[in-house]
Structure formats: structure tokens, C-alpha cells
Design a protein around this motif. Sequence first.
Motif, PDB file in Angstrom:
ATOM      1  N   GLN A  54      -1.134  -2.614  -3.532  1.00 45.68           N
ATOM      2  CA  GLN A  54      -0.652  -2.487  -2.768  1.00 45.68           C
ATOM      3  C   GLN A  54       0.169  -1.163  -2.893  1.00 45.68           C
ATOM      4  N   VAL A  55       1.502  -1.120  -3.501  1.00 43.65           N
ATOM      5  CA  VAL A  55       1.933   0.170  -3.757  1.00 43.65           C
ATOM      6  C   VAL A  55       1.207   1.105  -4.442  1.00 43.65           C
TER       7      VAL A  55
ATOM      8  N   GLU B  13      -0.867   2.876  -0.751  1.00 46.59           N
ATOM      9  CA  GLU B  13       0.265   4.009  -0.757  1.00 46.59           C
ATOM     10  C   GLU B  13       0.384   5.095  -1.552  1.00 46.59           C
TER      11      GLU B  13
ATOM     12  N   ARG C 288      12.115  -0.729   3.472  1.00 46.43           N
ATOM     13  CA  ARG C 288      10.313  -1.656   4.336  1.00 46.43           C
ATOM     14  C   ARG C 288      10.860  -1.511   5.565  1.00 46.43           C
TER      15      ARG C 288
ATOM     16  N   ARG D  38       8.593  -2.165  -6.026  1.00 48.34           N
ATOM     17  CA  ARG D  38       7.351  -3.127  -5.206  1.00 48.34           C
ATOM     18  C   ARG D  38       8.149  -3.961  -4.558  1.00 48.34           C
TER      19      ARG D  38
ATOM     20  N   THR E 167       9.252  -2.250  -1.440  1.00 51.10           N
ATOM     21  CA  THR E 167       8.594  -1.760  -0.124  1.00 51.10           C
ATOM     22  C   THR E 167       7.770  -1.429  -0.023  1.00 51.10           C
ATOM     23  N   THR E 168       6.342  -1.915  -0.926  1.00 49.85           N
ATOM     24  CA  THR E 168       5.785  -2.906  -0.676  1.00 49.85           C
ATOM     25  C   THR E 168       4.830  -0.835   0.067  1.00 49.85           C
TER      26      THR E 168
END
Length: 262
Positions: A34-35, A38, A133, A159, A161-162
Motif C-alpha cells: 500500500q505504501v 501510493e 492519515r 507504515r 500513514t498507509t
Amino acid sequence: MIESTKNPTVKRVARLKQRPEREETGLALMEGPQVVRELLAHAAATVEELYCTSDGFDRHPELAQAAHAAGIEVEFVTDAVLAAMADTRTPQGVLAVAHQTPVRLREAFVEGTRLAVVLDEVRDPGNAGTVIRAADAAGADVVILTGTSVDPYNPKVVRATTGSLFHLRVVTGVTIEAALAEARAAGLAVLAADMHGEPLPGTDLSGPTAWVFGNEAHGLSDTARGLADRTVAVPIYGAAESLNLGTAAAVCLYASAFAHRA
């Protein structure tokens, strides 16, 4: 493919788990699909290296496609090598090294900024990441971490903050005085979250606002409290003693977001 955990590249990447190494190189670990998704979508130009296990590559073909589109080469590594590089105990098959992109305080408050977050001496990586986040989700533009707050490029913060870390203007290492002066100069009211403040319900949040959140253990400093235009408390209606920082910040930020969109 990198197969040995003794490879110099593995040791170099692994050192980025330590703040002095990140400060010296200006690089950071970006771990997990996911990180990295983005990162590739919003800051691909900052990517220096991208590592995948064979399984990670197969499970996340969209990452390989995004990397290819950005001209980034994928370096294959074994599970053991990725584990040696990563900060987590059970890495998810993909890890990137990217340049940090903090902005200067004077560049943070651009025209139209309506919601900002100031984390004053917040030390816990999970809390900081959760607030970043929540700030992103609520439509904030800026997050400022003052003084000796946790490094936003700490792998645990990243991590948590995704990927929201790449959606906001992030400022680090400034004083609370400087941060709030800049917010006021940009036309934002300064509200400090404090358990002894006025109740959040009924507070006028319709204008541009900079929310200040303090240290997890000690709350707001006297300095931060004194510099705020108002202190505001999230009311406790049940038997809970308090809310944790991430939850309280989310409530405050969404209250502002609702008011701005009313």
C-alpha cells in the motif's frame, strides 16, 4: 537477484531503519504494497530503488506496471534478503528506497490552505502516523512536526500513514512558535486540543484552522497552550478516562472538515 543477506546493498538499505542514516542520506524505507503503491502514484520521481520478492511481484502486478511506467527497475531479492532489509517481522514482499520530501515552513501554507495539523513533541510513531492519515482523510493540506517529535520518515510512521505521507506538505524540525506564527500569517486560527478546553460541540470551526496536538504522555506544553487562540476539548460522554491521540485528532479534524463543507 540479490540472494545473500551479507550483500553490501542489503546492509546499506537496512541502515535506513536508523534515524542518523536517514538524516545523513536523505533517504527512507517505504515498506509494504500500500505504501509503495501510493509512493509510485504520487511521488515516483523520488524513488531510488525498488525491491520485490518473486511472490510479492506476482501478488502485486500493478506495482510492477506502475514502476515500469515510471522507468523504475525492479530488483528481485529472496525472502531472507527482504526480511533483512525491512523493519517489519513479516514483510509483504515489496520495499522501496526513496528520497525524503519535507517542505520548508515558509512554503507550507499556500493560498487556499484551510486545514493544518501541528504535532508538538509527539514521540510515538504509531500515533504520528495515525494523525497524518487522519489529517489526509479530513482534507488537511499541511502537517508540521515540531522540535523533537518523531521523524515522519521513521518506518513505523510511514507504515501507519498507509501512503498519506505522500499526499500532504510535511514540515519537520521547527519550533512551535515559528509554526503557529506562519499559520496565523496565512490566516488560520490556532486551536489547541486540550482536555481542559471549551467543548468541541458548539465551537465555530467554519474558518481556516490549524489544530495543535500535544505529547501523548504530557499533553500540550504551556507554550503551545499560551500561543493558541482557543483550547478545545473532545467531550467524554461515557466512562472512558480519555481518548488516545489518534482518535482525538480524528474527531477534531473531522469536525473541522464537516464545518468547512456545511
